[in-house]
Motif scaffolding. Structure first.
Motif, PDB file in Angstrom:
ATOM      1  N   GLU A   1       7.053  33.286 -60.965  1.00  0.00           N
ATOM      2  CA  GLU A   1       6.032  32.988 -60.560  1.00  0.00           C
ATOM      3  C   GLU A   1       4.999  34.085 -61.614  1.00  0.00           C
ATOM      4  O   GLU A   1       4.192  33.981 -62.363  1.00  0.00           O
ATOM      5  CB  GLU A   1       5.575  32.839 -58.715  1.00  0.00           C
ATOM      6  N   TYR A   2       5.862  35.031 -61.692  1.00  0.00           N
ATOM      7  CA  TYR A   2       5.160  36.529 -62.017  1.00  0.00           C
ATOM      8  C   TYR A   2       5.460  36.305 -63.362  1.00  0.00           C
ATOM      9  O   TYR A   2       6.155  36.967 -63.986  1.00  0.00           O
ATOM     10  CB  TYR A   2       5.261  37.409 -61.540  1.00  0.00           C
TER      11      TYR A   2
ATOM     12  N   ASP B   1       4.007  33.940 -50.143  1.00  0.00           N
ATOM     13  CA  ASP B   1       3.068  34.963 -49.544  1.00  0.00           C
ATOM     14  C   ASP B   1       4.181  34.856 -47.959  1.00  0.00           C
ATOM     15  O   ASP B   1       4.012  35.794 -47.375  1.00  0.00           O
ATOM     16  CB  ASP B   1       1.836  33.930 -49.548  1.00  0.00           C
TER      17      ASP B   1
ATOM     18  N   GLU C   1      11.204  34.739 -56.306  1.00  0.00           N
ATOM     19  CA  GLU C   1      10.583  33.815 -56.921  1.00  0.00           C
ATOM     20  C   GLU C   1       9.555  34.537 -57.299  1.00  0.00           C
ATOM     21  O   GLU C   1       8.681  33.827 -58.300  1.00  0.00           O
ATOM     22  CB  GLU C   1       9.930  33.472 -55.133  1.00  0.00           C
TER      23      GLU C   1
ATOM     24  N   ASN D   1      -1.636  37.220 -57.187  1.00  0.00           N
ATOM     25  CA  ASN D   1      -1.807  36.018 -56.911  1.00  0.00           C
ATOM     26  C   ASN D   1      -0.471  34.969 -57.287  1.00  0.00           C
ATOM     27  O   ASN D   1      -0.282  34.214 -57.910  1.00  0.00           O
ATOM     28  CB  ASN D   1      -2.791  35.350 -58.308  1.00  0.00           C
ATOM     29  N   VAL D   2       0.178  35.313 -56.113  1.00  0.00           N
ATOM     30  CA  VAL D   2       1.470  34.178 -55.688  1.00  0.00           C
ATOM     31  C   VAL D   2       1.775  33.327 -55.224  1.00  0.00           C
ATOM     32  O   VAL D   2       0.601  33.514 -54.142  1.00  0.00           O
ATOM     33  CB  VAL D   2       2.632  35.336 -55.475  1.00  0.00           C
ATOM     34  N   SER D   3       2.354  32.242 -54.814  1.00  0.00           N
ATOM     35  CA  SER D   3       1.633  30.715 -54.143  1.00  0.00           C
ATOM     36  C   SER D   3       2.498  30.972 -52.710  1.00  0.00           C
ATOM     37  O   SER D   3       2.706  32.079 -52.684  1.00  0.00           O
ATOM     38  CB  SER D   3       3.305  29.976 -55.219  1.00  0.00           C
ATOM     39  N   GLN D   4       2.006  30.313 -52.239  1.00  0.00           N
ATOM     40  CA  GLN D   4       1.947  30.618 -50.211  1.00  0.00           C
ATOM     41  C   GLN D   4       3.562  30.814 -49.901  1.00  0.00           C
ATOM     42  O   GLN D   4       3.643  30.733 -49.107  1.00  0.00           O
ATOM     43  CB  GLN D   4       0.979  28.986 -50.219  1.00  0.00           C
ATOM     44  N   ASP D   5       4.560  29.949 -51.013  1.00  0.00           N
ATOM     45  CA  ASP D   5       5.216  29.826 -50.315  1.00  0.00           C
ATOM     46  C   ASP D   5       6.326  31.387 -50.385  1.00  0.00           C
ATOM     47  O   ASP D   5       6.923  31.776 -49.393  1.00  0.00           O
ATOM     48  CB  ASP D   5       6.099  28.861 -51.212  1.00  0.00           C
TER      49      ASP D   5
ATOM     50  N   HIS E   1      -1.210  40.175 -52.500  1.00  0.00           N
ATOM     51  CA  HIS E   1      -2.170  39.138 -52.109  1.00  0.00           C
ATOM     52  C   HIS E   1      -3.107  39.494 -53.626  1.00  0.00           C
ATOM     53  O   HIS E   1      -3.409  38.681 -54.299  1.00  0.00           O
ATOM     54  CB  HIS E   1      -3.614  38.802 -51.050  1.00  0.00           C
TER      55      HIS E   1
END
Length: 684
Positions: free
Chosen positions: A75-76, A151, A71, A145-149, A142
């Motif tokens: 995302e990154y 996190d 993931e 700046n990744v998604s809530q999923d 944090h």
């Protein structure tokens, strides 16, 4: 965080450097590398028998980490992470490598060893889980700046790691199984035969359920012995080997031997071992290296025999020894032992020396387990009617006798030799091979050499296999047995007087395949060390045999010829006249060892054979150039022999023999040829 290799238990495999060194990567490249590593680790199977819960638990966490890394990679997209994230990922890379190494190590090692150390390995699993937990706690999710999923996924993994027990979990089943195995060893140590049903129950729980799994377990334990740092730890592993062997024989009978052709013993002559590992006297692998006053290294037995024969010089350099003290070369001994381990050939120094120094720790459990195993096999042999079943039992004794001195002593003490003699004349080829090879393995122990020579029928049986064995392998192993027995000086002379022995070895050297030829040649070489035996060898045609096979095995043959000519008198010199040309070829093309022997042989032939022999040597095309090249580039001994050869050739060219007496006749053309070379100065 610092990582110590001491955190890993001693196992057959060792962690790679990547398990302790951070990768030189960052950002997406580091993430990609971590993703691949976590995928490889999560694909491993949990341990089935021992430490199942520990391995399953940590693998579940690795699978979640794999999802997290996937993931993050999706995302990154930045080329680099914050420094704090990079640092955490580098440490995660190290921890994942350690987890992967530990799991692979447990899978590939011994089940019994793992059972005996399951508490310390459990602690290592727990320690690695705690390190994962620490890394996830400080991971700056944090800041990315990744998604809530993602996190929430990090939080889930943290929770799983933090919920792990505060102390290492040791499975009660493993603890109970360990107590039962230790109980078996204790009963064996007290000479109490274990109950067969209890034995079967314990080893079924360990999933050692057939001969194949037991063989693999025994091999893993034998590998494990080499990793133990102290004698007590080695003794513990050896006791487990004894227990496993006994259980295999009792529960599943002897193993089914592989076909003779597929398991043929590698002869010592067939192995190409480093020149520095070869004794200059015996040309065999050095077992107990010692250094003499000139700095040369020899095998202890060989140099002792040289000194006891009245010599006071160094065999290789010819220098007079300032003293006869023998200094152990422990560094070389360690190197040879490691090489033998890699080649899977037995390595033992003289057992008497080891025991006299008190190095060997008595291992009551292992010794009694071996005695019980031997007793079981002997009883089966006496009642078995099937040739196939007898072959299995003898094959098991062969494997036992190959392992160590205690096993060899147990088999001999139990009356194994008289029993094995019955099978030397068997019509079953594989049984004959197994029987003679077992005797060969037993002969490694000095005390057993006496029994082989003195027990009715054993020596005659071995000689008969040498003369008319059913296979080349059987004949070769019989020759190797003769070689082993000739290590005792008194037996060398006794065996050398037997026409059947000498003729059998010479016939095998002539007609056998390469491996069997070499077995015969090393035995002949040992016999040639006795002056009285050399006459018998010459009489039976050893020089003629040498002439037939010298092209294929120049090094071994040149060494034999050197001894025969040196100790065989005029008859040997006359016989060797026919091979002068071939010795000249060895001077030009042979190995360093072969060139040394060829040069020394030619010196002796020329000195004893007179001008006709020297004329034959002088007639070899380019002999002067060959000799000069050896004087410049040969080994130290070879240079000295080459210089002597040149002096002999010069004297012959001048019409004078090596004693300064004018020769009756010589070839004028060859005289001119040699005389022309005298304008060149001898090297200092």
């Amino acid at each position: 965080m610092p990582v110590s290799p001491d955190a890993f238990p001693s196992r057959k495999r060792r962690p790679s450097a990547a398990a302790f060194v951070s990768p030189n990567l960052s950002g997406r490249r580091l993430l990609q590398s971590l993703l691949l590593l976590s995928q490889e680790t999560s694909a491993l199977r949990p341990l089935k028998t021992i430490l199942n819960r520990n391995s399953s638990s940590i693998l579940r966490k690795i699978k979640l980490i794999y999802v997290l890394l996937d993931e993050l990679l999706r995302e990154y997209s930045d080329s680099s992470f914050p420094a704090s994230a990079d640092l955490c990922l580098e440490e995660l890379y190290i921890v994942l490598h350690r987890i992967k190494t530990l799991l692979e190590d447990c899978h590939s090692g011994s089940t019994l060893w793992l059972l005996m150390h399951h508490d310390s390995v459990s602690h290592t699993f727990h320690q690695l889980t705690n390190e994962l937990s620490t890394l996830l706690d400080i991971f700056p999710v944090h800041d990315l700046n990744v998604s809530q999923d993602v996190d929430e996924l990090v939080g889930l993994i943290r929770k799983q790691c933090n919920s792990a027990e505060q102390q290492a979990f040791v499975e009660p089943r493993d603890q109970d199984l360990k107590r039962q195995v230790l109980g078996l060893l204790n009963r064996i140590k007290r000479e109490i035969v274990p109950d067969h049903s209890k034995l079967a129950e314990i080893f079924n729980k360990l999933e050692l359920c057939d001969s194949a799994s037991f063989n693999q377990e025994i091999q893993s334990l034998e590998d494990e012995v080499q990793n133990q740092g102290d004698e007590n730890s080695k003794a513990d592993v050896i006791a487990l080997i004894g227990l496993a062997r006994y259980a295999k024989c009792v529960l599943h009978g002897a193993s089914t031997p592989r076909s003779s052709s597929s398991r043929r013993r590698r002869s010592m002559g067939e192995l190409t071992f480093p020149a520095d590992f070869r004794c200059p006297i015996s040309l065999d692998l050095i077992r107990d290296p010692v250094v003499v006053s000139t700095g040369q290294t020899y095998d202890r037995n060989s140099i002792n025999q040289w000194l006891e024969s009245g010599h006071n010089t160094c065999p290789k350099t010819g220098q007079t020894l300032s003293h006869t003290d023998l200094i152990p070369n422990n560094a070389l001994k360690s190197l040879i032992a490691m090489w033998c381990l890699q080649q899977r050939i037995p390595f033992e120094a003289t057992e008497v020396n080891d025991k006299s120094k008190g190095v060997k720790i008595p291992n009551k459990a292992a010794l009694e387990a071996t005695r019980m195993t031997v007793s079981f096999l002997m009883n089966k042999l006496t009642v078995s009617q099937s040739a196939e079943m007898i072959n299995r039992m003898v094959h098991e004794l062969r494997a036992l006798a190959k392992t160590d001195s205690d096993n060899r002593a147990c088999i001999a003490e139990a009356g194994g030799l008289p029993l094995l003699v019955k099978f030397l004349g068997s019509d079953h080829p594989n049984l004959q091979v197994n029987a003679v090879t077992t005797i060969l393995n037993l002969s490694i122990l000095e005390a057993n050499k006496v029994l082989i020579m003195e027990t009715d029928g054993v020596l005659n049986g071995v000689i008969e296999v040498l003369r008319s064995g059913a296979t080349w392998e059987a004949k070769g192993n019989a020759a190797a047995t003769i070689f082993s027995l000739t290590g005792v000086h008194a037996y060398r002379r006794k065996l050398g007087r037997k026409t059947r022995v000498v003729k059998g070895l010479i016939d095998l050297a002539k007609a056998g395949p390469t491996s069997s030829k070499k077995d015969a040649l090393v035995a002949i070489l040992n016999l040639a060390g006795d002056r009285e035996v050399v006459g018998k060898l010459v009489e039976e045609g050893v020089v003629e045999m040498v002439g037939e096979i010298i092209d294929g095995l120049p090094e071994e043959v040149a060494a034999i010829l050197e001894l025969v000519v040196k100790k065989g008198g005029l008859a040997a010199v006359v016989a060797a006249y026919r091979v002068i040309g071939k010795l000249g070829k060895i001077l030009r093309e042979g190995s360093d060892m072969a060139q040394e022997s060829a040069a020394a042989t030619l010196v002796n032939i020329c000195r004893k054979g007179g001008s006709d022999v020297v004329a034959e040597l002088a007639g070899i095309t380019g002999i002067e150039r060959i000799v000069w090249e050896l004087m410049g580039m040969g080994t130290g001994r070879c240079r000295r022999k080459a210089a002597t050869l040149l002096r002999i050739l010069r004297r012959w060219a001048a019409g004078v023999d090596h004693n300064g007496i004018a020769t009756a006749a010589y070839s004028s053309s060859r005289s001119t040829n040699i005389a022309n070379s005298t304008t060149i100065m001898l090297p200092s």
